[in-house]
Design a protein around this motif. Structure first.
Motif, PDB file in Angstrom:
ATOM      1  N   MET A   1     -42.963  -1.866  56.517  1.00 52.22           N
ATOM      2  CA  MET A   1     -41.542  -1.536  56.397  1.00 52.22           C
ATOM      3  C   MET A   1     -40.704  -2.804  56.353  1.00 52.22           C
ATOM      4  SD  MET A   1     -41.375   1.668  59.079  1.00 52.22           S
ATOM      5  CE  MET A   1     -39.592   1.710  59.061  1.00 52.22           C
ATOM      6  N   GLY A   2     -41.059  -3.800  57.153  1.00 49.71           N
ATOM      7  CA  GLY A   2     -40.319  -5.062  57.120  1.00 49.71           C
ATOM      8  C   GLY A   2     -40.441  -5.751  55.779  1.00 49.71           C
ATOM      9  N   ALA A   3     -41.653  -5.746  55.186  1.00 48.11           N
ATOM     10  CA  ALA A   3     -41.844  -6.381  53.879  1.00 48.11           C
ATOM     11  C   ALA A   3     -41.031  -5.662  52.801  1.00 48.11           C
ATOM     12  CB  ALA A   3     -43.330  -6.374  53.521  1.00 48.11           C
ATOM     13  N   TYR A   4     -41.029  -4.329  52.817  1.00 50.80           N
ATOM     14  CA  TYR A   4     -40.238  -3.591  51.829  1.00 50.80           C
ATOM     15  C   TYR A   4     -38.740  -3.790  52.053  1.00 50.80           C
ATOM     16  CZ  TYR A   4     -43.933  -1.081  49.374  1.00 50.80           C
ATOM     17  OH  TYR A   4     -45.002  -0.758  48.570  1.00 50.80           O
ATOM     18  N   THR A   5     -38.335  -3.992  53.288  1.00 52.61           N
ATOM     19  CA  THR A   5     -36.917  -4.288  53.545  1.00 52.61           C
ATOM     20  C   THR A   5     -36.524  -5.590  52.867  1.00 52.61           C
ATOM     21  OG1 THR A   5     -37.005  -3.140  55.676  1.00 52.61           O
ATOM     22  CG2 THR A   5     -35.195  -4.698  55.331  1.00 52.61           C
TER      23      THR A   5
ATOM     24  N   LEU B   1     -34.373 -11.091  57.285  1.00 52.31           N
ATOM     25  CA  LEU B   1     -35.032 -11.211  58.587  1.00 52.31           C
ATOM     26  C   LEU B   1     -34.350 -10.354  59.666  1.00 52.31           C
ATOM     27  CD1 LEU B   1     -35.979 -15.008  58.585  1.00 52.31           C
ATOM     28  CD2 LEU B   1     -37.535 -13.066  58.486  1.00 52.31           C
ATOM     29  N   PRO B   2     -33.030 -10.510  59.895  1.00 49.73           N
ATOM     30  CA  PRO B   2     -32.414  -9.638  60.917  1.00 49.73           C
ATOM     31  C   PRO B   2     -32.358  -8.177  60.503  1.00 49.73           C
ATOM     32  CG  PRO B   2     -30.744 -10.978  59.822  1.00 49.73           C
ATOM     33  CD  PRO B   2     -32.061 -11.486  59.367  1.00 49.73           C
ATOM     34  N   LEU B   3     -32.203  -7.923  59.185  1.00 44.88           N
ATOM     35  CA  LEU B   3     -32.155  -6.538  58.739  1.00 44.88           C
ATOM     36  C   LEU B   3     -33.506  -5.857  58.930  1.00 44.88           C
ATOM     37  CD1 LEU B   3     -30.438  -4.330  57.475  1.00 44.88           C
ATOM     38  CD2 LEU B   3     -31.150  -5.148  55.208  1.00 44.88           C
ATOM     39  N   ALA B   4     -34.602  -6.573  58.661  1.00 42.67           N
ATOM     40  CA  ALA B   4     -35.932  -6.004  58.886  1.00 42.67           C
ATOM     41  C   ALA B   4     -36.140  -5.705  60.358  1.00 42.67           C
ATOM     42  CB  ALA B   4     -37.005  -6.964  58.369  1.00 42.67           C
ATOM     43  N   PHE B   5     -35.635  -6.581  61.223  1.00 43.51           N
ATOM     44  CA  PHE B   5     -35.739  -6.330  62.662  1.00 43.51           C
ATOM     45  C   PHE B   5     -34.968  -5.063  63.037  1.00 43.51           C
ATOM     46  CE2 PHE B   5     -34.121  -6.642  66.972  1.00 43.51           C
ATOM     47  CZ  PHE B   5     -35.276  -6.936  67.694  1.00 43.51           C
ATOM     48  N   ALA B   6     -33.754  -4.941  62.488  1.00 46.58           N
ATOM     49  CA  ALA B   6     -32.923  -3.783  62.823  1.00 46.58           C
ATOM     50  C   ALA B   6     -33.562  -2.483  62.337  1.00 46.58           C
ATOM     51  CB  ALA B   6     -31.530  -3.950  62.220  1.00 46.58           C
ATOM     52  N   VAL B   7     -34.067  -2.477  61.112  1.00 45.63           N
ATOM     53  CA  VAL B   7     -34.662  -1.258  60.539  1.00 45.63           C
ATOM     54  C   VAL B   7     -35.883  -0.830  61.329  1.00 45.63           C
ATOM     55  CG1 VAL B   7     -35.868  -0.332  58.521  1.00 45.63           C
ATOM     56  CG2 VAL B   7     -33.755  -1.645  58.227  1.00 45.63           C
ATOM     57  N   THR B   8     -36.791  -1.775  61.584  1.00 46.99           N
ATOM     58  CA  THR B   8     -38.028  -1.415  62.294  1.00 46.99           C
ATOM     59  C   THR B   8     -37.771  -1.175  63.781  1.00 46.99           C
ATOM     60  OG1 THR B   8     -38.517  -3.798  62.433  1.00 46.99           O
ATOM     61  CG2 THR B   8     -39.580  -2.549  60.667  1.00 46.99           C
ATOM     62  N   PHE B   9     -36.762  -1.840  64.358  1.00 45.10           N
ATOM     63  CA  PHE B   9     -36.390  -1.549  65.746  1.00 45.10           C
ATOM     64  C   PHE B   9     -35.938  -0.094  65.860  1.00 45.10           C
ATOM     65  CE2 PHE B   9     -33.291  -1.132  69.143  1.00 45.10           C
ATOM     66  CZ  PHE B   9     -33.927  -1.759  70.213  1.00 45.10           C
ATOM     67  N   ALA B  10     -35.075   0.315  64.922  1.00 45.19           N
ATOM     68  CA  ALA B  10     -34.591   1.693  64.940  1.00 45.19           C
ATOM     69  C   ALA B  10     -35.736   2.680  64.701  1.00 45.19           C
ATOM     70  CB  ALA B  10     -33.512   1.878  63.872  1.00 45.19           C
ATOM     71  N   ALA B  11     -36.639   2.340  63.775  1.00 40.69           N
ATOM     72  CA  ALA B  11     -37.776   3.223  63.512  1.00 40.69           C
ATOM     73  C   ALA B  11     -38.676   3.318  64.735  1.00 40.69           C
ATOM     74  CB  ALA B  11     -38.565   2.705  62.308  1.00 40.69           C
ATOM     75  N   GLY B  12     -38.865   2.180  65.436  1.00 43.40           N
ATOM     76  CA  GLY B  12     -39.694   2.195  66.644  1.00 43.40           C
ATOM     77  C   GLY B  12     -39.070   3.015  67.748  1.00 43.40           C
ATOM     78  N   VAL B  13     -37.761   2.873  67.950  1.00 49.64           N
ATOM     79  CA  VAL B  13     -37.072   3.662  68.967  1.00 49.64           C
ATOM     80  C   VAL B  13     -37.170   5.150  68.642  1.00 49.64           C
ATOM     81  CG1 VAL B  13     -34.809   4.205  69.934  1.00 49.64           C
ATOM     82  CG2 VAL B  13     -35.514   1.816  69.675  1.00 49.64           C
ATOM     83  N   ALA B  14     -36.961   5.491  67.363  1.00 53.69           N
ATOM     84  CA  ALA B  14     -37.054   6.899  66.963  1.00 53.69           C
ATOM     85  C   ALA B  14     -38.457   7.447  67.192  1.00 53.69           C
ATOM     86  CB  ALA B  14     -36.665   7.034  65.490  1.00 53.69           C
ATOM     87  N   MET B  15     -39.462   6.643  66.881  1.00 55.46           N
ATOM     88  CA  MET B  15     -40.839   7.081  67.077  1.00 55.46           C
ATOM     89  C   MET B  15     -41.149   7.261  68.563  1.00 55.46           C
ATOM     90  SD  MET B  15     -44.259   5.154  65.705  1.00 55.46           S
ATOM     91  CE  MET B  15     -45.902   5.599  66.283  1.00 55.46           C
ATOM     92  N   GLU B  16     -40.648   6.361  69.390  1.00 53.68           N
ATOM     93  CA  GLU B  16     -40.894   6.472  70.825  1.00 53.68           C
ATOM     94  C   GLU B  16     -40.193   7.686  71.403  1.00 53.68           C
ATOM     95  OE1 GLU B  16     -40.616   6.081  75.068  1.00 53.68           O
ATOM     96  OE2 GLU B  16     -38.924   6.069  73.652  1.00 53.68           O
ATOM     97  N   ARG B  17     -38.943   7.913  71.003  1.00 52.56           N
ATOM     98  CA  ARG B  17     -38.190   9.050  71.534  1.00 52.56           C
ATOM     99  C   ARG B  17     -38.752  10.391  71.068  1.00 52.56           C
ATOM    100  NH1 ARG B  17     -35.675   8.409  75.951  1.00 52.56           N
ATOM    101  NH2 ARG B  17     -37.657   7.290  76.118  1.00 52.56           N
TER     102      ARG B  17
ATOM    103  N   LEU C   1     -38.497  -3.249  70.521  1.00 53.02           N
ATOM    104  CA  LEU C   1     -38.622  -4.699  70.359  1.00 53.02           C
ATOM    105  C   LEU C   1     -39.926  -5.054  69.654  1.00 53.02           C
ATOM    106  CD1 LEU C   1     -37.582  -7.571  70.947  1.00 53.02           C
ATOM    107  CD2 LEU C   1     -38.770  -7.434  73.151  1.00 53.02           C
ATOM    108  N   GLY C   2     -41.021  -4.442  70.086  1.00 52.51           N
ATOM    109  CA  GLY C   2     -42.303  -4.710  69.434  1.00 52.51           C
ATOM    110  C   GLY C   2     -42.300  -4.303  67.975  1.00 52.51           C
ATOM    111  N   SER C   3     -41.690  -3.189  67.666  1.00 54.50           N
ATOM    112  CA  SER C   3     -41.610  -2.737  66.273  1.00 54.50           C
ATOM    113  C   SER C   3     -40.724  -3.661  65.445  1.00 54.50           C
ATOM    114  CB  SER C   3     -41.075  -1.306  66.221  1.00 54.50           C
ATOM    115  OG  SER C   3     -41.886  -0.437  66.987  1.00 54.50           O
ATOM    116  N   GLY C   4     -39.605  -4.115  66.034  1.00 56.01           N
ATOM    117  CA  GLY C   4     -38.715  -5.029  65.315  1.00 56.01           C
ATOM    118  C   GLY C   4     -39.386  -6.345  64.987  1.00 56.01           C
ATOM    119  N   ILE C   5     -40.175  -6.874  65.934  1.00 59.38           N
ATOM    120  CA  ILE C   5     -40.899  -8.121  65.665  1.00 59.38           C
ATOM    121  C   ILE C   5     -41.924  -7.912  64.548  1.00 59.38           C
ATOM    122  CG2 ILE C   5     -42.496  -9.791  66.680  1.00 59.38           C
ATOM    123  CD1 ILE C   5     -41.067  -9.369  69.338  1.00 59.38           C
ATOM    124  N   ALA C   6     -42.563  -6.739  64.509  1.00 58.26           N
ATOM    125  CA  ALA C   6     -43.494  -6.433  63.424  1.00 58.26           C
ATOM    126  C   ALA C   6     -42.776  -6.433  62.074  1.00 58.26           C
ATOM    127  CB  ALA C   6     -44.153  -5.083  63.664  1.00 58.26           C
ATOM    128  N   GLY C   7     -41.524  -5.943  62.055  1.00 59.03           N
ATOM    129  CA  GLY C   7     -40.752  -5.965  60.811  1.00 59.03           C
ATOM    130  C   GLY C   7     -40.494  -7.373  60.325  1.00 59.03           C
TER     131      GLY C   7
END
Length: 658
Positions: A405-409, A428-444, A559-565
Motif C-alpha cells: 500500500m505504501g508503494a502504491y501510494t 513518505l508522510p502520505l504513505a505513513f498516514a494511509v497505512t497508519f489509518a489502514a492499520g488502525v482500522a484493521m486493529e479496531r 505505528l507499525g503499519s505506518g512504518i511499513a508504508g
C-alpha cells in the motif's frame, strides 16, 4: 605597290589564322586526383579485396595522409563504393531513377550518371571490413565527433594491435573530453604492456597496472601470462617455462600421452575400432595373422592376431600400458609462456598477484556494502512488524500488504506531482498516514476481537492479505507500476572497478538510520514510548497505573503499519511495484523479528544485519541459485532458533512469556 603587297600577305595568313582558331587554346594535361590515382595503382586489390591482400591497400591509404581517406574507408566498408567498367575509375553512387548518380571520391562533386549494368558494386566480406575498420580507427581517434572517437576506442578494446599504439598515444594530448582522455591513457598503457618497443617500457606499463582493478587490466596481464602445454625429451634451454608437470600429478595420464603423440614423440594408440578394421582388412584364407576367424571371439585372440600382423609390419605396433608408462617416464611435460622474456612475465605475475589481492579486498568491501544495504531494507520492512508483534503478540500476515500500500501510494503521488523529488517528499508522510489509518482500522475492526487467539489471528490476517492483494489488482491491474526515483538518486557511488553501490541503496540505508533514531527517541523520550514499554513489560501493572492498553495496542498497530508504508515507498524505488510485492518481504520480516528478538528495536536491527549478511554470503558462494540461498538461510535460522529461541536480544515481559 606597297599596299598591294600587304593585302596579298594578309590573304595568305587568313587560312593559318582560321586553322589556329579551329584548334582553340592549348591546355596542359591534368593528372588524376590523388585518391583516385592511389586507388588505380591498386585497382585489382580494391575491386576484389581479401583479408590477406587488403593490407597493402590500407597501408598505402594511411601513409598518404589524404583528408578524404576516412570517408573513403567508411564508404568502402559500408559497400558504397562502385567501379565504372569502362575505365576502371571508382565512384560513390546512389540510385537515381533507372540510373545511378555518381560522386567523385576526391572532391565529393557530382560526376554524372551511369547505367546500373555499367557499374560494379564493391562488396568486401566480413574479414575485409574488419581490417578496414582497424585502419579507420587511426583516423577516428582524432575525429571532431565524440561518438566516432568513442567507437574507435571500442574497436581498439575489442581487437588491440601494435599498429594502433602510435596513433592512440598521439591523440591523447589533443583529447578534450576528460573521460575519453582517461580511457585513451588506460588503453595506451594496455597496448604498451603487450606490444611496447622495449622490455623496459613494457615492464613499466605492466607495473602501472597494479593500480588498475578493471577486468580489462586483468585480461591484459593474463594475456601476457598465457601458456601452452608442451612435451619434450628434456627441458629446452632458453625457454620461458611457467611450470613443470608430472603425469598423474598436475596432468592427466591420457592427456600427457596425447601430447607425446601430437609432437610425434610416441606412436598413437590403436582404438578398438581401428584394431577391428585392421583385422578385417587383412583376412587371408580365413585367417588373420595366422589365427583362424573362428577363434577371434575373445579380446586376447584379437590382440594376438594384431600382434602377428604388427610383427610382419603390416599394421602399426599395438601400444601397451607398459609402453605408455615408459614413454611418460622418458619425457618431460611443462607449460611455457607465450611471452619469451622472463623479466616481463615475472613483472606480470607479480603485478597480477597484487591486483588479485586488491580485488579480493574490494570484493569483500563490496559484499559488505551490499549486505548492509540489504539489511537496511529488511530492517525497514520488519521494524513495524517487530513493534506490533512484540507489544501485542499479533501475527500479522497482512504486514506485507501494508508495504504494498505504501508503494502504491508513492506511485499515485507521482501521477499528480511530476517532480520526482517533490513527489518523494510528499509520498513518505502520505504513505505513513494511509497505512497508519489502514492499520488502525484493521486493529479496531478485526484484531481487537482476536487477542490471545493466535491461530484465528493468523488466519484472519492471512485472509485480509489476500483481499488487499485482490483489491490492488482491481484498482491498478496486474502490470508492474513504476515508482521513479529522482535524478539525484540515479547511478552509483563508484569507489573503483570492484566496489560500487547505487545511490538508491545508500538513501535506503540513511532512511533506515533515521527511523532507528526516530523510534529510539519515541520509545525512550516520549510518553507514548513510555506507555508502550510499560504495556510490553507488564500490561496488568501498566493498566493499574492508568494506562489504557487497548488504546496503546491501537496506536502501536497503527505505528507499525505506518512504518511499513514508508518502507514500501523506499523499496518501490528500486523494486517492482505490484500487488504481490509484499509477499516477497513477509517471510524475511518474520525471520528478522524472530532471530533478532521479538519487540525490540535493537533486536530487529541485529536480526536484519544477520540475515542480510547471511543471504549475501550464501549468494556469493552460490550466485546462480537464489532459491538454494533462501533454503540454506532458512535452515540456518531454524538451527539458530534451536540454540537461542528468544533471539539475539531477548525481551522481558509479556512477549517473552508468550
Amino acid at each position: 605597290m606597297h599596299r598591294v603587297f600587304l593585302a596579298c600577305l594578309a590573304l595568305l595568313c587568313l587560312p593559318l589564322m582560321a586553322l589556329a582558331q579551329d584548334q582553340g587554346p592549348t591546355t596542359p594535361q591534368t593528372s588524376p586526383a590523388p585518391l583516385q590515382a592511389l586507388l588505380q595503382e591498386h585497382a585489382p586489390l580494391v575491386a576484389k579485396p581479401s583479408r590477406n591482400s587488403v593490407g597493402t591497400v590500407l597501408e598505402a591509404l594511411v601513409a598518404s595522409g589524404l583528408p578524404q581517406v576516412p570517408d573513403f574507408l567508411n564508404r568502402w566498408a559500408e559497400k558504397d563504393l562502385w567501379q565504372r567498367d569502362a575505365d576502371g575509375l571508382f565512384f560513390y553512387a546512389a540510385k537515381s531513377g533507372d540510373a545511378y548518380a555518381l560522386t567523385d571520391i576526391d572532391s565529393g562533386d557530382a560526376a554524372g550518371t551511369a547505367a546500373g549494368d555499367a557499374l560494379t558494386n564493391i562488396k568486401p566480406n566480413g574479414g575485409v571490413r574488419r581490417e578496414i575498420g582497424a585502419a579507420l580507427v587511426q583516423f577516428q581517434l582524432s575525429d571532431p565527433d565524440i561518438k566516432r572517437r568513442r567507437e574507435a576506442l571500442d574497436a581498439i578494446s575489442r581487437n588491440p594491435d601494435p599498429s594502433q599504439l602510435g596513433a592512440l598515444a598521439a591523440s591523447i594530448d589533443g583529447e578534450s573530453d576528460p573521460a575519453l582522455k582517461t580511457r585513451k591513457i588506460r588503453l595506451a598503457n594496455y597496448l604498451t604492456a603487450r606490444f611496447g618497443e622495449t622490455p623496459e617500457a613494457r615492464i613499466s606499463a605492466i607495473e602501472a597496472l597494479a593500480e588498475d582493478l578493471s577486468v580489462e587490466g586483468r585480461a591484459v596481464l593474463n594475456q601476457i601470462l598465457s601458456t601452452r602445454f608442451t612435451a619434450a625429451k628434456s627441458l629446452p634451454e632458453g625457454s620461458n617455462i611457467a611450470r613443470v608437470l608430472t603425469s598423474g600429478d598436475g596432468i592427466d595420464r591420457d592427456v600427457a600421452y596425447a601430447a607425446l603423440v601430437e609432437t610425434k614423440l610416441a606412436p598413437p594408440l590403436v582404438s578398438a575400432g581401428d584394431l577391428r578394421a585392421a583385422l578385417e582388412a587383412n583376412i587371408v584364407d580365413g585367417k588373420v595373422g595366422g589365427v583362424p576367424l573362428g577363434l577371434l571371439g575373445t579380446e586376447e585372440a584379437r590382440a594376438r592376431a594384431y600382434a602377428a600382423l604388427a610383427a610382419e609390419g603390416t599394421v602399426p605396433q599395438l601400444v601397451t600400458d607398459a609402453d605408455i608408462d615408459a614413454a611418460l617416464d622418458s619425457h618431460v611435460f611443462f607449460d611455457t609462456y607465450d611471452e619469451a622474456d622472463p623479466d616481463i612475465t615475472a613483472a606480470a605475475k607479480a603485478t597480477l598477484a597484487k591486483v588479485q589481492t586488491r580485488v579480493g579486498v574490494g570484493q569483500t568491501i563490496d559484499l559488505t556494502m551490499d549486505a548492509i544495504s540489504l539489511a537496511s531494507i529488511y530492517f525497514l520492512a520488519a521494524i513495524g512488524l517487530a513493534i506490533t508483534f512484540g507489544v501485542m503478540g499479533v501475527i500479522n500476515m497482512a504486514h506485507g500488504e501494508f508495504i504494498m500500500m505504501g508503494a502504491y501510494t508513492g506511485y499515485v503521488v507521482q501521477l499528480f506531482v511530476p517532480d520526482y523529488t517533490l513527489s518523494l517528499i510528499v509520498a513518505l508522510p502520505l504513505a505513513f498516514a494511509v497505512t497508519f489509518a489502514a492499520g488502525v482500522a484493521m486493529e479496531r475492526l478485526v484484531i481487537r476481537w482476536l487477542y490471545h487467539r493466535p491461530l484465528e489471528t493468523l488466519l484472519a490476517t492471512f485472509g485480509i492479505s489476500i483481499a488487499l492483494q485482490q483489491l490492488a489488482k482491481n484498482i491498478f491491474g496486474t502490470q508492474a507500476r513504476p515508482l521513479t526515483s529522482p535524478a539525484w538518486l540515479d547511478g552509483a557511488w563508484v569507489l573503483n572497478d570492484v566496489v560500487q553501490i547505487s545511490y538508491i541503496r545508500i538513501a535506503i540505508f540513511v532512511l533506515a538510520l533515521l527511523f532507528l533514531g526516530l523510534l529510539l527517541f519515541i520509545l525512550k523520550k516520549t510518553r507514548l514510548g513510555l506507555e508502550v514499554r510499560a504495556v510490553t513489560q507488564n500490561p496488568r501493572m501498566a493498566s493499574s497505573m492508568g494506562i489504557n492498553p487497548d488504546r496503546i495496542n491501537m496506536l502501536t498497530f497503527g505505528l507499525g503499519s505506518g512504518i511499513a508504508g514508508i518502507a514500501g515507498v523506499a523499496i518501490g524505488l528500486y523494486a517492482k511495484v505490484t500487488s504481490e510485492m509484499g509477499a516477497d518481504y513477509i517471510v524475511q520480516s518474520f525471520m528478522t523479528v524472530v532471530v533478532g528478538g521479538v519487540g525490540n528495536v535493537w533486536g530487529t536491527l541485529a536480526g536484519a544485519t544477520l540475515i542480510g549478511f547471511l543471504q549475501k554470503g550464501i549468494e556469493f558462494f552460490n550466485p546462480s541459485n537464489t532459491l538454494a540461498a533462501q533454503t540454506y538461510m532458512i535452515l540456518f535460522i531454524i538451527l539458530f532458533i534451536q540454540f537461542r529461541p528468544k533471539g539475539i536480544v531477548a525481551l522481558k515481559g509479556r512477549a517473552a512469556g508468550d
